[in-house]
Design a protein around this motif. Structure first.
Motif, PDB file in Angstrom:
ATOM      1  N   GLY A  17       0.805  -1.213   0.000  1.00 43.22           N
ATOM      2  CA  GLY A  17       0.000   0.000   0.000  1.00 43.22           C
ATOM      3  C   GLY A  17       0.836   1.260   0.000  1.00 43.22           C
ATOM      4  N   VAL A  18       2.108   1.149   0.346  1.00 46.19           N
ATOM      5  CA  VAL A  18       2.965   2.325   0.453  1.00 46.19           C
ATOM      6  C   VAL A  18       3.180   2.979  -0.906  1.00 46.19           C
ATOM      7  CG1 VAL A  18       5.236   3.137   1.121  1.00 46.19           C
ATOM      8  CG2 VAL A  18       4.126   1.344   2.434  1.00 46.19           C
ATOM      9  N   SER A  19       3.502   2.169  -1.891  1.00 47.33           N
ATOM     10  CA  SER A  19       3.830   2.766  -3.181  1.00 47.33           C
ATOM     11  C   SER A  19       3.558   1.766  -4.292  1.00 47.33           C
ATOM     12  CB  SER A  19       5.304   3.168  -3.202  1.00 47.33           C
ATOM     13  OG  SER A  19       5.972   2.512  -4.239  1.00 47.33           O
ATOM     14  N   PRO A  20       3.230   2.250  -5.498  1.00 42.21           N
ATOM     15  CA  PRO A  20       2.927   1.295  -6.571  1.00 42.21           C
ATOM     16  C   PRO A  20       4.107   0.412  -6.929  1.00 42.21           C
ATOM     17  CG  PRO A  20       2.900   3.558  -7.381  1.00 42.21           C
ATOM     18  CD  PRO A  20       3.027   3.626  -5.911  1.00 42.21           C
ATOM     19  N   TRP A  48       4.126  -2.259  -4.548  1.00 45.37           N
ATOM     20  CA  TRP A  48       2.902  -3.017  -4.759  1.00 45.37           C
ATOM     21  C   TRP A  48       3.070  -4.004  -5.909  1.00 45.37           C
ATOM     22  CZ3 TRP A  48      -2.282  -0.929  -6.988  1.00 45.37           C
ATOM     23  CH2 TRP A  48      -3.312  -1.804  -6.645  1.00 45.37           C
ATOM     24  N   TYR A  72     -10.271   6.017 -13.918  1.00 45.74           N
ATOM     25  CA  TYR A  72      -9.440   6.239 -12.745  1.00 45.74           C
ATOM     26  C   TYR A  72      -8.578   7.479 -12.928  1.00 45.74           C
ATOM     27  CZ  TYR A  72      -5.590   5.820  -9.523  1.00 45.74           C
ATOM     28  OH  TYR A  72      -4.646   6.095  -8.578  1.00 45.74           O
ATOM     29  N   TYR A 126       2.489  14.313 -12.120  1.00 41.47           N
ATOM     30  CA  TYR A 126       2.110  13.094 -11.423  1.00 41.47           C
ATOM     31  C   TYR A 126       1.262  12.221 -12.333  1.00 41.47           C
ATOM     32  CZ  TYR A 126      -0.475  10.220  -8.155  1.00 41.47           C
ATOM     33  OH  TYR A 126      -1.042   9.169  -7.525  1.00 41.47           O
ATOM     34  N   MET A 141       1.907   8.388 -13.719  1.00 38.31           N
ATOM     35  CA  MET A 141       0.939   7.333 -13.399  1.00 38.31           C
ATOM     36  C   MET A 141       0.453   6.681 -14.686  1.00 38.31           C
ATOM     37  SD  MET A 141      -0.124   6.169 -10.600  1.00 38.31           S
ATOM     38  CE  MET A 141      -1.120   4.707 -10.384  1.00 38.31           C
ATOM     39  N   PHE A 178       3.781   7.551  -3.870  1.00 42.58           N
ATOM     40  CA  PHE A 178       2.586   7.442  -3.028  1.00 42.58           C
ATOM     41  C   PHE A 178       1.308   7.373  -3.858  1.00 42.58           C
ATOM     42  CE2 PHE A 178       5.701   9.272  -0.210  1.00 42.58           C
ATOM     43  CZ  PHE A 178       5.562   8.461   0.887  1.00 42.58           C
ATOM     44  N   ALA A 179       1.446   6.995  -5.119  1.00 37.67           N
ATOM     45  CA  ALA A 179       0.294   7.085  -6.006  1.00 37.67           C
ATOM     46  C   ALA A 179      -0.845   6.185  -5.565  1.00 37.67           C
ATOM     47  CB  ALA A 179       0.708   6.718  -7.424  1.00 37.67           C
ATOM     48  N   THR A 180      -0.532   5.070  -4.938  1.00 39.42           N
ATOM     49  CA  THR A 180      -1.591   4.149  -4.545  1.00 39.42           C
ATOM     50  C   THR A 180      -2.558   4.791  -3.563  1.00 39.42           C
ATOM     51  OG1 THR A 180       0.303   3.176  -3.448  1.00 39.42           O
ATOM     52  CG2 THR A 180      -0.969   1.767  -4.888  1.00 39.42           C
ATOM     53  N   THR A 224      -4.155   7.535  -3.770  1.00 40.29           N
ATOM     54  CA  THR A 224      -5.365   7.980  -4.459  1.00 40.29           C
ATOM     55  C   THR A 224      -6.318   6.809  -4.661  1.00 40.29           C
ATOM     56  OG1 THR A 224      -3.716   9.084  -5.785  1.00 40.29           O
ATOM     57  CG2 THR A 224      -6.007   9.583  -6.258  1.00 40.29           C
ATOM     58  N   TYR A 225      -5.727   5.695  -5.043  1.00 40.46           N
ATOM     59  CA  TYR A 225      -6.528   4.501  -5.284  1.00 40.46           C
ATOM     60  C   TYR A 225      -7.239   4.070  -4.004  1.00 40.46           C
ATOM     61  CZ  TYR A 225      -7.577  -0.228  -6.815  1.00 40.46           C
ATOM     62  OH  TYR A 225      -8.207  -1.391  -7.135  1.00 40.46           O
ATOM     63  N   PHE A 226      -6.524   4.157  -2.892  1.00 36.43           N
ATOM     64  CA  PHE A 226      -7.124   3.725  -1.629  1.00 36.43           C
ATOM     65  C   PHE A 226      -8.291   4.611  -1.225  1.00 36.43           C
ATOM     66  CE2 PHE A 226      -3.404   1.049  -0.862  1.00 36.43           C
ATOM     67  CZ  PHE A 226      -4.061  -0.080  -0.428  1.00 36.43           C
ATOM     68  N   LEU A 245     -10.296   6.017  -3.249  1.00 39.16           N
ATOM     69  CA  LEU A 245     -11.431   5.665  -4.101  1.00 39.16           C
ATOM     70  C   LEU A 245     -12.108   4.387  -3.638  1.00 39.16           C
ATOM     71  CD1 LEU A 245     -10.034   6.561  -7.604  1.00 39.16           C
ATOM     72  CD2 LEU A 245     -11.568   7.860  -6.144  1.00 39.16           C
TER      73      LEU A 245
END
Lengths: 200, 229
Positions: free
Chosen positions: A39-42, A45, A142, A154, A158, B84-86, B88-90, B92
């Protein structure tokens, strides 16, 4: 014990279901832990599935050795999806598909041949890929949604990240992880579980 | 032991249904108003079930994520912000997470089983699910014991550590599964008849109301897409 070694056509007993549940809990604990870490970073992840695959290898091999019939892998895969479904609704679906593929591979390999075991394990791990799918399938909406809150730089990064080649890399990493994991699993099986009389 | 049992507010099957509906609202990317409404509905449900601490935890997490989103991210340069992009996903999918947490926190294992029986799920599925849910807390306990034992033996090195955690844990799980299945078989888990439950489940008026509310949110969300922000 000895009856259960007859080839995988016999019906699943309560004992098999309980074994699947107990070892499945270990799988779920590992996946959940790394999901939180991811969950910290893509970037982290996307790497978690690789680590998951390595760590789950021994669990998978133990389950193969203990049950030796069709059913528990599908059950475990599906239940992982159901329990972790809070993250995304894709889990049970991919879990179902991955579980069925895994069962087919195992049956083809008579629960014994290493190549089929590895392939089955790879399918088992693919069943967990559901947590990325919503990001890819609903990418446009999204990104549109995120654009309201984030700046352009950003967004560009992404968008560059959410491409199909990156997805391919993830699948590849799962493949490598599965091979490593099953090797680790077989090594641990030989070294400990067979010696302890827990499995043949 | 069974003194403190209150009948649960919603039937487990209703909980599963509204949770599915909440997912529809989130993943069709409905207007923010509807996503917020789902959140609020779940917050109220948490209150009704008197799960205050859990609610507080969820809210704190949500606020922390929002804080990162609005205060930390604008300060970071673009490339670092992707890290920290995730987040935003969280934000949502948070309504779904709240829904899942609600489902799991307020339903006992035996209710789950009763609901699955009611829906006609195969016995092997419900048994596996029940054992899995029951095993998760005991795994944590096992892990703590193994860590203590490892500290005693002074174990070094990553691979060795991994092996020392893993092998006893799996052995323990396999052993317990064996014992558990013996005891469960002795108590007749394989009996073919219909199972009864200690905590009876059933539909009531509140189930209908909550389901209708979520259905309305779902339909409204899809209809108003593009009209509302």
């Amino acid at each position: 014990m000895s009856q259960s070694l007859e080839q995988g056509k016999r019906k699943l007993t309560a004992k098999d279901a309980i074994t699947a549940g107990a070892l499945g809990a270990v799988c779920i604990a590992i996946r959940f832990l790394f999901m939180l870490v991811g969950g910290v970073s893509p970037y982290v992840w996307f790497a978690t599935h690789f680590i998951d695959a390595i760590l789950i290898g021994p669990v998978f091999m133990l389950m193969v050795a203990k049950v030796q019939k069709n059913g528990p892998f599908l059950l475990t895969s599906l239940i992982t999806g159901v329990v972790l479904v809070a993250a995304t609704w894709m889990f049970p679906i991919t879990g179902l598909v991955g579980g069925i593929l895994c069962e087919l591979c195992l049956r083809a390999g008579q629960f014994r041949q290493k190549g089929w075991l590895m392939l089955g394990f790879f399918c088992f791990n693919l069943g967990f890929i559901g947590d990325f799918l919503p990001l890819w399938f609903t990418k446009e909406s999204y990104l549109e949604y995120a654009a309201q809150m984030m700046d352009a730089g950003y967004m560009a990064t992404m968008e560059g990240l959410l491409t199909w080649p990156v997805f391919g890399v993830i699948v590849l990493s799962i493949l490598v992880g599965s091979v490593l994991g099953s090797l680790l699993g077989m090594k641990l099986m030989r070294k400990h579980f067979v010696k302890a009389g827990l499995a043949q | 032991m069974r003194k403190n049992i209150r009948p649960s507010f919603l039937d487990p099957r209703t909980k599963i249904l509204i949770w599915l509906l909440a997912n529809v609202v989130v993943f069709t990317w409905s207007p923010a108003v509807f996503q917020l409404s789902v959140m609020i509905a779940y917050l109220i449900l948490f209150l009704v079930e008197r799960k205050g601490t859990m609610l507080a935890g969820l809210l704190a997490t949500y606020l922390a994520i929002l804080a990162i989103q609005y205060w930390l991210l604008p300060l970071l340069p673009g490339s670092l912000a992707t890290v920290f992009a995730t987040v935003t996903y969280f934000i949502l999918v948070f309504p779904c997470i709240a829904g899942g947490a609600y489902l799991i926190a307020t339903t006992s294992v035996s209710q789950f089983i009763a609901a699955l029986e009611g829906m006609g799920a195969p016995r092997s599925f419900s048994i596996t699910l029940a054992v899995t849910l029951r095993f998760l807390p005991s795994l944590r306990q096992d892990l703590r014991h193994i860590r203590d034992a490892m500290a005693l033996r002074n174990i070094r090195g990553f691979e060795e550590k991994l092996e020392c955690i893993y092998v006893p844990m799996l052995m323990g799980a396999a052993q317990t599964a064996e014992e558990l299945s013996e005891s469960a078989t002795a108590r007749g888990i394989e009996s073919p008849g219909k199972m009864s439950s200690w905590r009876p489940i059933g539909f009531h008026i509140q189930d209908v109301v909550v389901t209708l509310l979520f259905l309305a949110l779902c339909v409204g969300g899809i209809c108003c897409k593009g009209v509302l922000p």
